[in-house]
Write an enzyme that holds these catalytic residues in place. Structure first.
Site, mmCIF file in Angstrom:
data_model
loop_
_atom_site.group_PDB
_atom_site.id
_atom_site.type_symbol
_atom_site.label_atom_id
_atom_site.label_comp_id
_atom_site.label_asym_id
_atom_site.label_seq_id
_atom_site.Cartn_x
_atom_site.Cartn_y
_atom_site.Cartn_z
ATOM 1 N N GLU A 176 -52.678 -35.056 25.994
ATOM 2 C CA GLU A 176 -52.167 -34.244 26.986
ATOM 3 C C GLU A 176 -53.304 -33.772 27.778
ATOM 4 O O GLU A 176 -53.338 -32.474 27.938
ATOM 5 C CB GLU A 176 -51.289 -33.251 26.365
ATOM 6 C CG GLU A 176 -50.205 -33.650 25.670
ATOM 7 C CD GLU A 176 -48.921 -32.778 25.031
ATOM 8 O OE1 GLU A 176 -49.336 -31.654 25.003
ATOM 9 O OE2 GLU A 176 -48.022 -33.375 24.427
ATOM 10 N N GLU A 293 -45.960 -39.284 21.590
ATOM 11 C CA GLU A 293 -44.862 -38.197 20.985
ATOM 12 C C GLU A 293 -43.654 -38.157 21.751
ATOM 13 O O GLU A 293 -43.552 -38.512 23.027
ATOM 14 C CB GLU A 293 -45.598 -36.937 21.325
ATOM 15 C CG GLU A 293 -47.073 -36.436 20.478
ATOM 16 C CD GLU A 293 -47.537 -35.283 20.969
ATOM 17 O OE1 GLU A 293 -46.786 -34.411 21.497
ATOM 18 O OE2 GLU A 293 -48.477 -35.229 20.785
#
Length: 561
Positions: A176, A293
């Site tokens: 991220e 994810e």
């Protein structure tokens, strides 16, 4: 301009064609003759995350409440049908000072031990740089050279440690990625991804052809972020590279805000658009995609932020649609799903739905709850089915088929339970769930349909403080769905005042055992002092209840209509 210069110096010849990303000519010839990335990523399906463990920002892997990893845990995960494990790793707190930024040897050894256990178990394993992304890497725009040196030092050491590991070990450059300077963010991420690629490939051994996974900015499937990563991957000219994004659902549904309580058409369209964009940018052009994810943000089953049936519909559809787009999925699990001590699923129903979605579709329904009043004559009830390409097979209770015609009828996708069957199934009609039916389809898992007795909930006056206030509630078998908050003039009260419907969990939480609906300090922090707020409590039966709260300094009073 800096990006163009770096690519020119690297001697990269890039060709973007209408048919896809063409292989570029690079000086690192070995990198272009690796294994088939698409085949590797396909073999990684399905995947699971060892979350809140090595990615913790504390002293060790237990700092965020999970037990130390054992061989038994990995064996347990393997037995659930997973083929790959993503092991997020936060390195920063285990790094020494400049210029070497040495990683603590004991920590690196422990990470390697767990990686080796997983590889020995037959898993594909993906490791990365995780929460460093927001702890210090995000300051790269203002501290470029220091951040880059520290990042490079991690990958130099990790690449050296794992250079001879089997090809089933996969490296992900960064979790991220985010930067304090949005304007520079795409160029900064390109620089990190490119540096990671160079370091790993130049480290030799099996790293010369190991699968490398590169994220978009924020691991988002926004088109501009996909395009930027596509440019980077094309420039690398490496056939053994994959892209990664994350997905936690349509945000209003994922956290239960703005009245989005169901897996409705808008929520489904968000999922479809997200995976369609990732597929079009990469998978369709020969670059595989890993959904590193996925999940929902409002998972807390103890307060029911996301209603169980709506949650199941989300996971059923995501698993199905990811398969259509050839995207490998890796379930985010920070300990809330698979119990790492008992080695069982905390929500077996959810697991069964997820597992089924890996290979087939399951039928669902408009609801998983039929609400009946406590008294009075019952009428027949109709529940629309979502067949999802399956066909209806049977309606069962405790494994025994109910009788068509006597107990129910089916017209197309409309399942109708007769009044007589409902009367029998509800029994004495105690508040709450009196029985459960299983709608069985031609494939996938059955759909649970609860027969629940409920009357309109009753609320009572109360006093408290902004730090501790709860509405006394006799739920009478009903379940809270959402809450509206408005001032007398109709304007919206509380946080996120662009909507009347407040975020479940963050602003409110029911306690069914205690008979309370708690209002959180975060809610009162953004309520006008001295103003009375009208709360409308929405329940899954369709009932609504009005309640008033007034904040005076830190004191709160609640009254009924």
């Amino acid at each position: 301009m800096a990006l163009i210069s770096r690519l020119a110096l690297a001697g990269l010849v890039v060709a973007l064609t209408a048919g896809g990303i063409a292989a570029a000519t690079t000086s690192a010839g070995a990198a272009t003759v690796g294994r088939d990335a698409a085949a590797t990523v396909a073999a990684m399906q399905p995947g699971w995350n060892l979350g809140n463990t090595f990615d913790s920002t504390g002293a060790d892997e237990t700092s965020w409440g999970n037990p130390a990893v054992t061989r038994a845990l990995l064996d347990g995960v393997k037995a659930q049908g997973f083929r790959s494990i993503r092991i997020p790793v936060t390195w920063g707190q285990h790094q020494g000072a400049a210029p070497g930024y040495a990683i603590d040897s004991a920590y690196l050894t422990r990470v390697k031990e767990v990686v080796d256990w997983a590889l020995a178990d037959g898993f594909y394993v993906m490791i990365n740089i995780h929460h460093d992304s927001w702890q210090w890497l995000n300051t790269m725009a203002g501290d470029h050279d220091t951040v880059l040196a520290r990042y490079n030092a991690i990958w130099t050491q990790v690449a050296a440690t794992f250079r001879d590991e089997p090809a089933k070990l996969v490296f992900e450059s960064l979790n991220e990625p985010q930067f304090t300077d949005a304007a520079q963010a795409p160029a900064l991420l390109n620089e990190l991804n490119t540096s990671f690629h160079t370091i790993v490939r130049d480290s030799g051994g099996r790293n010369a052809t190991r699968l490398l996974v590169l994220p978009t900015l924020n691991t988002s499937a926004d088109q501009a972020k996909l395009d930027a990563l596509a440019t980077t991957i094309a420039a690398l000219g490496d056939k053994n590279v994959a892209a990664t994004v994350h997905y936690y659902g349509y945000w209003p549904f994922s956290v239960n805000i703005a009245g989005t309580t169901t897996f409705d058409a808008t929520t489904q369209a968000d999922l479809v658009g997200y995976l369609d964009r990732a597929n079009a940018a990469f998978t369709a052009k020969g670059v595989p995609v890993i959904l590193g994810e996925f999940g929902l943000l409002g998972f807390d089953s103890s307060i029911g932020a996301i209603e169980q049936g709506e949650k199941l519909k989300f996971f059923e559809y995501l698993g199905y649609y990811a398969r259509q787009k050839k995207i490998t999925t890796m379930l985010w699990d920070n300990g809330q799903h698979f119990d790492r001590t008992a080695l069982v699923w905390r929500d077996p129903e959810l697991y069964r739905q997820i597992r089924s979605s890996w290979t087939t579709r399951s039928g669902t329904a408009a609801t998983d709850q039929i609400f009946l009043p406590k008294t009075g004559t019952l009428a027949a009830r109709t529940v629309p089915l979502n067949l999802n390409g399956t066909s209806f097979s049977a309606l069962r209770q405790n494994g025994k088929n109910l009788q068509r015609g006597r107990d129910y009828s089916l017209s197309g996708d409309q399942l109708t339970l007769t009044a007589a069957a409902l009367t029998r199934l509800a029994g004495p009609r105690a508040y709450g769930v009196n029985g459960s039916l299983s709608v069985v389809f031609s494939s996938g898992v059955p759909w649970r349909l609860d027969i629940r007795t409920a009357d309109v909930p009753l609320v009572s006056a109360a006093t408290g403080t902004t730090a501790a206030f709860a509405i006394p509630t006799a739920f009478r078998g009903d379940v809270l769905a959402t809450m509206e908050a408005k001032y007398a003039d109709g304007s919206y009260a509380g946080p996120q005042n662009w909507t009347a419907y407040k975020e479940f969990g963050a602003n409110l939480a029911p306690d069914y055992a205690a008979g309370l609906i708690g209002l959180k300090p975060a809610f009162f922090a953004e309520v006008n002092d001295g103003a009375t707020v009208t709360l409308t409590l929405h329940f899954w039966s369709g009932a609504t209840v009005t309640y008033y709260v007034t904040k005076s300094g830190t004191a709160v009073s609640g009254t009924v209509a």
